[in-house]
Motif scaffolding. Sequence first.
Motif, PDB file in Angstrom:
ATOM      1  N   ARG A  66       0.742  -1.304   0.121  1.00  0.00           N
ATOM      2  CA  ARG A  66      -0.122   0.123  -0.032  1.00  0.00           C
ATOM      3  C   ARG A  66       0.909   1.401  -0.069  1.00  0.00           C
ATOM      4  N   LEU A  67       2.097   0.924  -0.059  1.00  0.00           N
ATOM      5  CA  LEU A  67       3.130   2.233   0.057  1.00  0.00           C
ATOM      6  C   LEU A  67       2.855   2.961  -1.403  1.00  0.00           C
ATOM      7  N   PRO A  68       2.632   4.160  -1.135  1.00  0.00           N
ATOM      8  CA  PRO A  68       2.534   5.423  -2.380  1.00  0.00           C
ATOM      9  C   PRO A  68       3.886   5.162  -3.406  1.00  0.00           C
ATOM     10  N   ARG A  69       3.889   5.599  -4.727  1.00  0.00           N
ATOM     11  CA  ARG A  69       4.876   5.382  -5.644  1.00  0.00           C
ATOM     12  C   ARG A  69       5.638   6.644  -5.255  1.00  0.00           C
ATOM     13  N   PRO A  70       7.053   6.260  -5.723  1.00  0.00           N
ATOM     14  CA  PRO A  70       8.121   7.450  -5.630  1.00  0.00           C
ATOM     15  C   PRO A  70       7.644   8.805  -6.364  1.00  0.00           C
ATOM     16  N   THR A  71       8.017   9.664  -5.639  1.00  0.00           N
ATOM     17  CA  THR A  71       7.523  11.149  -5.983  1.00  0.00           C
ATOM     18  C   THR A  71       8.321  11.673  -7.035  1.00  0.00           C
ATOM     19  N   ALA A  72       8.042  12.733  -7.721  1.00  0.00           N
ATOM     20  CA  ALA A  72       8.906  13.260  -8.944  1.00  0.00           C
ATOM     21  C   ALA A  72      10.312  13.762  -8.066  1.00  0.00           C
ATOM     22  N   GLU A  73      10.003  14.077  -6.894  1.00  0.00           N
ATOM     23  CA  GLU A  73      11.454  14.616  -6.267  1.00  0.00           C
ATOM     24  C   GLU A  73      12.466  13.716  -5.911  1.00  0.00           C
ATOM     25  N   ASP A  74      11.645  12.185  -5.478  1.00  0.00           N
ATOM     26  CA  ASP A  74      12.225  10.892  -5.311  1.00  0.00           C
ATOM     27  C   ASP A  74      13.080  10.523  -6.781  1.00  0.00           C
ATOM     28  N   ILE A  75      12.480  10.792  -7.910  1.00  0.00           N
ATOM     29  CA  ILE A  75      13.077  10.322  -9.129  1.00  0.00           C
ATOM     30  C   ILE A  75      14.186  11.319  -9.445  1.00  0.00           C
ATOM     31  N   ALA A  76      14.247  12.560  -9.097  1.00  0.00           N
ATOM     32  CA  ALA A  76      15.108  13.534  -9.670  1.00  0.00           C
ATOM     33  C   ALA A  76      16.472  13.222  -8.533  1.00  0.00           C
ATOM     34  N   LEU A  77      16.104  12.872  -7.498  1.00  0.00           N
ATOM     35  CA  LEU A  77      17.327  12.685  -6.584  1.00  0.00           C
ATOM     36  C   LEU A  77      17.924  11.325  -6.653  1.00  0.00           C
ATOM     37  N   ARG A  78      17.046  10.303  -6.988  1.00  0.00           N
ATOM     38  CA  ARG A  78      17.556   8.975  -6.896  1.00  0.00           C
ATOM     39  C   ARG A  78      17.447   7.990  -8.119  1.00  0.00           C
ATOM     40  N   ASN A  79      17.021   8.638  -9.093  1.00  0.00           N
ATOM     41  CA  ASN A  79      16.803   8.071 -10.526  1.00  0.00           C
ATOM     42  C   ASN A  79      15.783   7.031 -10.194  1.00  0.00           C
ATOM     43  N   GLU A  80      15.000   7.092 -11.452  1.00  0.00           N
ATOM     44  CA  GLU A  80      13.874   6.126 -11.736  1.00  0.00           C
ATOM     45  C   GLU A  80      14.281   4.806 -11.700  1.00  0.00           C
ATOM     46  N   ARG A  81      13.519   3.756 -11.136  1.00  0.00           N
ATOM     47  CA  ARG A  81      14.101   2.428 -11.081  1.00  0.00           C
ATOM     48  C   ARG A  81      13.005   1.507 -11.997  1.00  0.00           C
ATOM     49  N   VAL A  82      13.835   0.652 -12.794  1.00  0.00           N
ATOM     50  CA  VAL A  82      12.912   0.171 -13.750  1.00  0.00           C
ATOM     51  C   VAL A  82      13.546  -1.565 -13.755  1.00  0.00           C
ATOM     52  N   PHE A 118      24.088   0.184  -2.964  1.00  0.00           N
ATOM     53  CA  PHE A 118      23.803  -0.010  -4.210  1.00  0.00           C
ATOM     54  C   PHE A 118      22.701   1.238  -4.774  1.00  0.00           C
ATOM     55  N   ASP A 119      21.881   1.406  -3.770  1.00  0.00           N
ATOM     56  CA  ASP A 119      20.826   2.722  -3.893  1.00  0.00           C
ATOM     57  C   ASP A 119      21.662   3.890  -4.521  1.00  0.00           C
ATOM     58  N   ARG A 120      22.642   4.347  -3.591  1.00  0.00           N
ATOM     59  CA  ARG A 120      23.371   5.318  -3.849  1.00  0.00           C
ATOM     60  C   ARG A 120      24.138   5.323  -5.207  1.00  0.00           C
ATOM     61  N   PHE A 121      24.654   4.045  -5.507  1.00  0.00           N
ATOM     62  CA  PHE A 121      25.437   3.805  -6.799  1.00  0.00           C
ATOM     63  C   PHE A 121      24.572   3.828  -7.954  1.00  0.00           C
ATOM     64  N   ILE A 122      23.449   3.355  -7.897  1.00  0.00           N
ATOM     65  CA  ILE A 122      22.477   3.677  -8.983  1.00  0.00           C
ATOM     66  C   ILE A 122      22.224   5.129  -9.268  1.00  0.00           C
ATOM     67  N   ALA A 123      21.906   6.027  -8.138  1.00  0.00           N
ATOM     68  CA  ALA A 123      21.472   7.175  -8.286  1.00  0.00           C
ATOM     69  C   ALA A 123      22.820   7.979  -8.811  1.00  0.00           C
ATOM     70  N   GLY A 146      18.222   0.627 -13.903  1.00  0.00           N
ATOM     71  CA  GLY A 146      18.043  -0.476 -13.135  1.00  0.00           C
ATOM     72  C   GLY A 146      17.236  -0.557 -11.818  1.00  0.00           C
ATOM     73  N   ASN A 147      17.763  -1.759 -11.224  1.00  0.00           N
ATOM     74  CA  ASN A 147      17.120  -1.797  -9.581  1.00  0.00           C
ATOM     75  C   ASN A 147      18.053  -2.464  -8.604  1.00  0.00           C
ATOM     76  N   VAL A 148      18.138  -1.941  -7.648  1.00  0.00           N
ATOM     77  CA  VAL A 148      18.848  -2.699  -6.256  1.00  0.00           C
ATOM     78  C   VAL A 148      18.938  -4.201  -6.409  1.00  0.00           C
ATOM     79  N   GLY A 149      17.638  -4.858  -6.489  1.00  0.00           N
ATOM     80  CA  GLY A 149      17.409  -6.241  -6.639  1.00  0.00           C
ATOM     81  C   GLY A 149      18.452  -6.858  -7.318  1.00  0.00           C
ATOM     82  N   PHE A 150      18.597  -6.479  -8.375  1.00  0.00           N
ATOM     83  CA  PHE A 150      19.653  -7.316  -9.322  1.00  0.00           C
ATOM     84  C   PHE A 150      21.037  -7.376  -8.696  1.00  0.00           C
ATOM     85  N   PHE A 151      21.505  -6.293  -8.106  1.00  0.00           N
ATOM     86  CA  PHE A 151      22.577  -6.046  -7.425  1.00  0.00           C
ATOM     87  C   PHE A 151      22.849  -7.033  -6.164  1.00  0.00           C
ATOM     88  N   ILE A 152      21.669  -7.168  -5.409  1.00  0.00           N
ATOM     89  CA  ILE A 152      21.684  -7.717  -3.900  1.00  0.00           C
ATOM     90  C   ILE A 152      21.788  -9.179  -4.332  1.00  0.00           C
TER      91      ILE A 152
END
Length: 440
Positions: free
Chosen positions: A194-210, A342-347, A353-359
Amino acid sequence: MKQINKTKHVSDLLLILWAGGAALLSYSLVYALRKPYTAAAFEGLEFFGSDYKVAVTTIQILGYVISKFFGIKIISELKRENRFRFFVASAVLAEVALVGFGMLPMPYNVIAMFVNGLSLGCMWGVIFSFIEGRKVTDILASLLGVSMVFSSGFAKSFGLFAMNDLHIDQFWMPAVIGGCALPVLVFMGYMLKRLPRPTAEDIALRNERVTLDGKGRKALFIKYAPILTLLFIGNFMLLVLRDIKEDFLVNILDMSGQSSWMFARVDTVVTLVILGIFALFIFFRSNIKAIMGLMALVLAGCLTLTYVSFNYATLDLQPVTWLFIISLSLYIAYLTFQTIFFDRFIACFRIKGNVGFFIALIDFIGYIGTVTLLFTKESLDIKTDWFALFNHMACFVGAACTVLFSVAAVLIYKRYMHGRRDRQKQEEANVFMNLQYNTI
């Protein structure tokens, strides 16, 4: 403006409490389905000539390794709408396997532990996928990560309590604890859904995850191969050491005269210290500065691990003190890569990509090492002092990882600076082209 900022702060705090709390409890409860058996010593039992405890651990981890292998693909490609169904199915199958462990005759019941490991190998990646790519991911990932420390001790303590005080058979104890945890785990999964999706600010700071298909995963690894290879080798050793500590701690330390809750007390303090340290990284808006800070933290943990292990005889530490220092040093290094890095590495490098692949990839590589070590020990019938084995391993791993991660940190910084210079040149070229165009 002040009112808007206040509203944003309140919103961020609520998200941290909601997402962080659900993530922490979720993985803590996953441990209740996976690790209580480690509290049992299974003394005097054998599995076709091998030590029964080692056999159970090896076979469960083997299932976990296979799950991690498929998880490289599954977690990388898992769509948002399918996460919760996968989460619930994995949890239910794990508990069914624990019931099988209690019902089936010994030694054939170890097959049930293989199914248990197989069902839970992707849970970390699924839970992380709910919280990654947000400006508050550092604190959310910290809460998720420290659950690994916190829940490990509590799983052992609850296991010891169930056997020593409630007199539950060591084969049924894991199913009883898992059965209590399962309903709450499913509810926590629903809260994450039920968590909300990442916001536009989240995407700008941390990159969109695909999601990443096979071609994308291969291209990503090749692009960062030197850095990732060093990180993966280091994590391989850290994970093997962590698994030996978790699964055989009751063999490593003499528990006679100790409270059943000693593990829980030590791991609770370690949890609070690591959480406090990791929480500070939310103040690092610069991704490269955060990465360098994390690498410095990892190196400090590795050096401490080596120093304490190498000088154990002269330091003359009490068992509880030794356990605290080793746990803190090991988990700081290990959890850095399982949570924030890896979250910071992606950003930082704007990776698609996404963190799940690395972990999933580093876990798969690491657990292969654990299985190989345990299998080699049993197949060669090596009789060893578990404490001496762990201490020597900790000394070597700390020293080797110090070298590996130091080189990786240098390569990361050089790559970042090279990319920064390229961007500056491109911007200067664009400005020059615009001036030429305006002049014409």
